[in-house]
Design a protein around this motif. Sequence first.
Motif, short mmCIF file in Angstrom:
data_model
loop_
_atom_site.label_atom_id
_atom_site.label_comp_id
_atom_site.label_asym_id
_atom_site.label_seq_id
_atom_site.Cartn_x
_atom_site.Cartn_y
_atom_site.Cartn_z
N VAL A 187 0.89 -1.15 0.00
CA VAL A 187 0.00 0.00 0.00
C VAL A 187 0.92 1.20 0.00
N GLY A 188 0.68 2.13 -0.92
CA GLY A 188 1.60 3.26 -1.01
C GLY A 188 0.90 4.56 -1.38
N LEU A 189 1.61 5.64 -1.10
CA LEU A 189 1.19 6.97 -1.55
C LEU A 189 1.70 7.14 -2.97
N ASP A 190 0.83 7.49 -3.88
CA ASP A 190 1.17 7.58 -5.30
C ASP A 190 1.27 9.05 -5.72
N TYR A 191 2.49 9.48 -6.00
CA TYR A 191 2.76 10.87 -6.37
C TYR A 191 2.86 11.07 -7.88
N ARG A 192 2.57 10.07 -8.68
CA ARG A 192 2.76 10.18 -10.12
C ARG A 192 1.89 11.25 -10.75
#
Length: 168
Positions: free
Chosen positions: A121-126
């Motif tokens: 599970v991650g924070l997606d900065y794309r």
Amino acid sequence: MASFEQVAAGFWHPEIEHLRLPPLTDELVVDTERQIGVTLPLDLLHLLRIQNGGVIADTWDAYPADTNFYANNHVPFEHLYGVGPAGQAATMTLLDTPYLVLEWELPSPVVLLSGQGHYWVGLDYRDCGPQGEPSVVWIDNEMNHELPLVPDFRAFVEHLTASGAFPE
């Protein structure tokens, strides 16, 4: 759905020390954001100021989601990495993200919040850029599958629920 404040009040498992780091300081936050090149969500920092990483209480250890490799109706969120030095064998931290992204060939830029190699599970900065409000994504490395979960970390936390609430 619980409010962020309700979840935060009982977010951490009170008896398990695993992944727990020393208290978060402003200096650690500044240094971490500099090293990973993004601004972390304030709500994430709020939870990490209560306890700097560790195991999440059973009440909040899953996120409802579409069918994926893990389950038909949710993804696990059993722990949250804290802020501390990278590369320690005893625990993972947010600062291990750059290494893990390379090692597991994950998309970038993301900040890994939880996981164990085969899924994250991650924070997606794309889409938002390094200073923006990242969405939260499930990355299934085993099946080469991404599942967008929610547009921001606060909404993610507010939708957390007990994994035991899902039928097997």
